[in-house]
Design an enzyme around this catalytic site. Structure first.
Site, PDB file in Angstrom:
ATOM      1  CB  VAL A 121     -10.857  -6.991   8.271  1.00  0.00           C
ATOM      2  CG1 VAL A 121     -11.335  -7.945   7.183  1.00  0.00           C
ATOM      3  CG2 VAL A 121      -9.783  -7.659   9.102  1.00  0.00           C
ATOM      4  CB  CYS A 122     -12.157  -2.688  10.986  1.00  0.00           C
ATOM      5  SG  CYS A 122     -12.978  -1.737   9.704  1.00  0.00           S
ATOM      6  N   PRO A 123      -9.264  -3.156  12.364  1.00  0.00           N
ATOM      7  CG  PRO A 123      -7.863  -2.523  14.157  1.00  0.00           C
ATOM      8  CD  PRO A 123      -8.581  -3.713  13.540  1.00  0.00           C
ATOM      9  NE  ARG A 124      -2.742  -4.461   7.058  1.00  0.00           N
ATOM     10  CZ  ARG A 124      -1.635  -3.726   7.012  1.00  0.00           C
ATOM     11  NH1 ARG A 124      -1.383  -2.880   7.967  1.00  0.00           N
ATOM     12  NH2 ARG A 124      -0.785  -3.834   6.011  1.00  0.00           N
TER      13      ARG A 124
END
Length: 78
Positions: free
Chosen positions: A9-12
């Site tokens: 998931v964000c920000p990854r």
């Protein structure tokens, strides 16, 4: 080059895509597949901001929610 960011998931997801794009030369393409729709929006926004061309890609993976084709341009900046 193709990467699968499914399960992240964000920000990854954006960080993974950015790292891969930094390895490519102008004219190269990166295909990104994933399963988290908000990540698609974040990736698109980040790529447009930094001058990369983004389009929808087709995928044979039925588990994927999205597939993007990102083209590295000479105007792109990390």
């Amino acid at each position: 080059m193709e990467i699968d960011v499914s399960g992240t998931v964000c920000p990854r997801t954006v960080l993974i895509v950015k790292r891969c794009l930094e390895e490519l030369e102008p004219g190269d393409e990166l295909t990104v597949v994933g399963d988290y729709p908000p990540a698609e929006r974040s990736i698109r926004r980040s790529c447009h901001k930094h001058g990369y061309g983004v389009s929808t890609a087709s995928t044979t993976d039925s588990e994927s929610e999205f597939a993007l084709r990102i083209r590295v341009t000479s105007a792109a900046k990390s």
